[in-house]
Design a protein around this motif. Structure first.
Motif, short mmCIF file in Angstrom:
data_model
loop_
_atom_site.label_atom_id
_atom_site.label_comp_id
_atom_site.label_asym_id
_atom_site.label_seq_id
_atom_site.Cartn_x
_atom_site.Cartn_y
_atom_site.Cartn_z
N LEU A 1 0.82 -1.21 0.00
CA LEU A 1 0.00 0.00 0.00
C LEU A 1 0.85 1.27 0.00
N ASP A 2 1.98 1.25 0.70
CA ASP A 2 2.85 2.43 0.70
C ASP A 2 3.33 2.76 -0.71
N ARG A 3 3.74 1.74 -1.45
CA ARG A 3 4.19 1.96 -2.83
C ARG A 3 3.04 2.45 -3.70
N HIS B 1 -6.50 9.78 5.22
CA HIS B 1 -5.61 9.15 6.18
C HIS B 1 -5.40 7.71 5.75
N SER B 2 -4.16 7.28 5.71
CA SER B 2 -3.86 5.93 5.21
C SER B 2 -4.52 4.85 6.06
N ASP B 3 -4.63 5.05 7.38
CA ASP B 3 -5.27 4.04 8.23
C ASP B 3 -6.75 3.87 7.87
N GLU B 4 -7.39 4.96 7.45
CA GLU B 4 -8.80 4.85 7.06
C GLU B 4 -8.93 4.04 5.78
N LEU B 5 -8.00 4.22 4.85
CA LEU B 5 -8.01 3.42 3.63
C LEU B 5 -7.73 1.95 3.94
N VAL B 6 -6.81 1.71 4.85
CA VAL B 6 -6.49 0.33 5.24
C VAL B 6 -7.73 -0.36 5.80
N HIS B 7 -8.45 0.32 6.68
CA HIS B 7 -9.63 -0.30 7.27
C HIS B 7 -10.71 -0.54 6.22
N LEU B 8 -10.87 0.38 5.29
CA LEU B 8 -11.87 0.20 4.24
C LEU B 8 -11.54 -1.02 3.38
N TYR C 1 -11.45 6.48 -5.04
CA TYR C 1 -9.99 6.43 -5.23
C TYR C 1 -9.54 4.99 -5.43
N ALA C 2 -10.06 4.05 -4.64
CA ALA C 2 -9.65 2.65 -4.75
C ALA C 2 -10.03 2.07 -6.11
N VAL C 3 -11.20 2.45 -6.61
CA VAL C 3 -11.62 1.95 -7.93
C VAL C 3 -10.81 2.61 -9.04
N ASP C 4 -10.60 3.93 -8.96
CA ASP C 4 -9.87 4.65 -10.00
C ASP C 4 -8.42 4.20 -10.11
N THR C 5 -7.82 3.79 -9.00
CA THR C 5 -6.41 3.39 -9.02
C THR C 5 -6.24 1.87 -9.08
N ASN C 6 -7.33 1.17 -9.41
CA ASN C 6 -7.29 -0.28 -9.63
C ASN C 6 -6.90 -1.08 -8.39
N LEU C 7 -7.32 -0.59 -7.22
CA LEU C 7 -7.24 -1.41 -6.02
C LEU C 7 -8.47 -2.30 -5.91
N LEU C 8 -9.63 -1.71 -6.21
CA LEU C 8 -10.89 -2.42 -6.12
C LEU C 8 -11.64 -2.37 -7.44
N GLU C 9 -12.57 -3.30 -7.60
CA GLU C 9 -13.53 -3.29 -8.69
C GLU C 9 -14.93 -3.20 -8.07
N PRO D 1 -0.73 -17.44 2.58
CA PRO D 1 -2.13 -17.13 2.82
C PRO D 1 -2.62 -16.05 1.87
N SER D 2 -3.94 -16.03 1.66
CA SER D 2 -4.51 -15.03 0.75
C SER D 2 -4.84 -13.74 1.50
N CYS D 3 -4.25 -13.55 2.68
CA CYS D 3 -4.35 -12.29 3.40
C CYS D 3 -3.11 -12.13 4.27
N ARG D 4 -2.77 -10.90 4.59
CA ARG D 4 -1.63 -10.66 5.47
C ARG D 4 -2.02 -9.62 6.52
N ILE D 5 -1.26 -9.62 7.59
CA ILE D 5 -1.55 -8.73 8.71
C ILE D 5 -0.86 -7.38 8.52
N VAL D 6 -1.62 -6.30 8.73
CA VAL D 6 -1.05 -4.96 8.87
C VAL D 6 -1.65 -4.37 10.14
N TRP D 7 -1.01 -3.33 10.64
CA TRP D 7 -1.44 -2.76 11.91
C TRP D 7 -1.80 -1.29 11.75
#
Length: 524
Positions: free
Chosen positions: A11-13, A26-33, A78-86, A123-129
């Motif tokens: 996500l940082d990159r 705020h990046s933490d808000e994007l992470v939670h979303l 933003y997530a859809v426009d930058t191809n994070l989500l569909e 795993p198909s998920c990883r931990i972030v804090w």
């Protein structure tokens, strides 16, 4: 506060390459979303079962998002426009009683994993804090609100909630063994697809849909992560009073790895054939008589004075207001020998075995197996009256009066019967049994998994004695219990299975530990 993201998402990159242009980011808000898209199917089994029909899109409620993130739409865009989500970009407003639909979101194809992904990919998920204290406080406030744990409820259930508080709970999980085990389980099912278990609900054309081992792994991985963080995720079901926690939502295969720090081995004391046993209340005339007389009172109906009256009110709204009068007449009739037989078999704790033997003794061409009897009861209790099946017919022949009571309860609304049984279970276990134990011995750790009470083994005999006294008093039948031990006893078996898998699992375990990024240490 931990969150789950796809393992290949840096996500940082991504933020450096695609800087957000809207204010109040705020990046933490994007992470939670983004976490919600990963975690909702990993923690909500009903949602996970629907994902195949939704093409993998997770429906996000705008009402709930707005409670913690007023500008949620800017983050999603933003997530859809930058191809994070569909997004399926499909929204339906509820009208005239019809259920609406929220917009669905899923990760872009490069972040999604499928059946053909090699096991060692991890795993198909990883931990972030999450790091921002203000964001975490806001999320905790919203979660408390959405959990429906009001001040009054926290007082009513304080005897259980104090053992579920993240700051004080003694619950722990043997992290390394649990992670090794779920990796081994996914590997085993992937190598032999015949081991895949069917989902409860069939596909759109009635076909059998099997559970995805990747999906099961994510759910189990999430449960391990939550227990490591001591996040018991306590939610009260306002409709039936059930208390849902990480323990109730986690796979039963993970429970042997759970222990209580500072206490002996945990033991779950389960009520045998609980739903048929509790159904005895519905066969008791005193259960209905106070309602027919237009007054409150009577020992058994006290369980309905608060929560239960909601069920009866719904029956009235659905033009079923006289059903309890009909029910009283049915159970008061003489010659209801099948009711007595039902009571005896449920009190023996061998209800399913007795039903199986009775049906097989009738000379059926295809013998009934024990699992068939459980499916039969599931259909009798939960299906619509209009649904016909051989199982329901067989049950009605064995227990004609009991079947008639069940059918009458489900007139106009087939959900009344299962909700009533869950409400009775929740009242007896959460507000009667465990409360009495706490009042007498407040030092005893108590946890519930619906129809079972979990406690350290040194207190098991006392807890079971109180359970038996209260259930006998309220239901009118003496119950039977089974004990399942969590922790050390089962770990030796799991270790033996893991060792038989060989080096592949050991290598995968190392990969998991590396991917956890300080799973334990960052939570100190």
């Amino acid at each position: 506060m931990l969150r789950l993201l796809p393992p290949d998402l840096d996500l940082d990159r991504h933020l450096a390459a695609h800087p957000p242009t809207f204010s109040r980011f705020h990046s933490d808000e994007l992470v939670h979303l983004l976490h919600l898209v990963s975690a909702i199917p990993a923690t909500n089994r009903k949602m996970a079962e629907k994902l195949d029909l939704q093409l993998g899109y997770v429906h996000l409620s705008s009402t709930r998002l707005r409670e913690w993130l007023p500008n949620y739409h800017e983050y999603l865009q933003y997530a859809v426009d930058t191809n994070l989500l569909e997004t399926d970009n499909h929204f339906v407003v509820p009208r005239d009683g019809d259920v609406g639909k929220c917009r669905g979101y899923r990760f872009a194809a490069r972040f999604r994993k499928g059946w053909d992904v090699p096991l060692v990919d991890g795993p198909s998920c990883r931990i972030v804090w999450l790091k921002d204290a203000a964001v975490m406080r806001r999320l905790n406030r919203v979660r408390l609100k959405q959990s429906k744990l009001t001040k009054q409820i926290r007082q009513d259930y304080s005897h259980l909630l104090e053992w579920l508080d993240p700051k004080t709970t003694p619950l722990r999980i043997r992290q390394e063994e649990a992670l090794r085990f779920i990796a081994q389980e996914r590997d085993r099912v992937r190598r032999d697809p015949s081991l895949r278990k069917p989902k409860r609900k069939p596909g759109p054309n009635g076909e059998v849909v099997f559970k995805d081992p990747e999906e099961q792994y994510d759910q189990r991985f999430t449960s391990v992560a939550k227990l490591v963080e001591r996040d018991l995720n306590t939610v009260l079901d306002a409709k039936v009073g059930r208390l849902h926690t990480t323990l109730t939502n986690m796979s039963g295969k993970l429970r042997p790895f759970v222990y209580a720090e500072g206490y002996g081995q945990l033991v779950a004391i389960d009520l045998k054939n609980s739903q048929p046993f509790l159904a005895n209340l519905l066969l008791n005339p005193s259960f209905y008589s106070p309602f027919t007389k237009g007054r409150k009172g009577g020992r058994v109906p006290l369980t309905l004075q608060k929560e239960g009256l909601k069920v009866w009110e719904e029956m009235k709204k659905r033009k079923n207001k006289h059903s309890y009068i009909t029910l009283l007449r049915i159970v008061q009739r003489t010659g209801n020998d099948d009711i007595e037989k039902f009571r005896e078999w449920t009190a023996s704790g061998e209800f399913y075995t007795n039903v199986q033997q009775a049906l097989n003794s009738q000379g059926e061409q295809v013998p009934f197996e024990r699992d068939d009897i459980k499916v039969m009861l599931f259909e009798v209790l939960f299906s619509r009256n209009s649904t016909k099946s051989m199982a329901k017919t067989a049950f009605a022949e064995l227990f004609p009066t009991v079947a008639k009571v069940f059918r009458t309860l489900k007139v106009k609304d087939h959900s009344i019967l299962p909700r009533l049984l869950q409400l009775l279970e929740a009242h007896l276990f959460l507000r009667v049994i465990t409360k009495r134990i706490h009042q007498r011995c407040p030092h005893i750790p108590l946890f519930t998994v619906h129809d079972s009470v979990v406690t350290p083994v040194e207190y098991a005999d006392y807890v079971e004695r109180i359970m038996k006294q209260e259930l006998t008093k309220w239901v009118g039948q003496s119950p039977q219990f089974t004990r399942s031990f969590w922790g050390l006893t089962q770990l030796s078996k799991v270790a033996g299975v893991a060792a038989a898998i060989g080096p592949a699992v050991e290598f995968y375990s190392i990969c998991l530990k590396l991917r956890l990024d300080g799973f334990s240490t960052q939570n100190q």
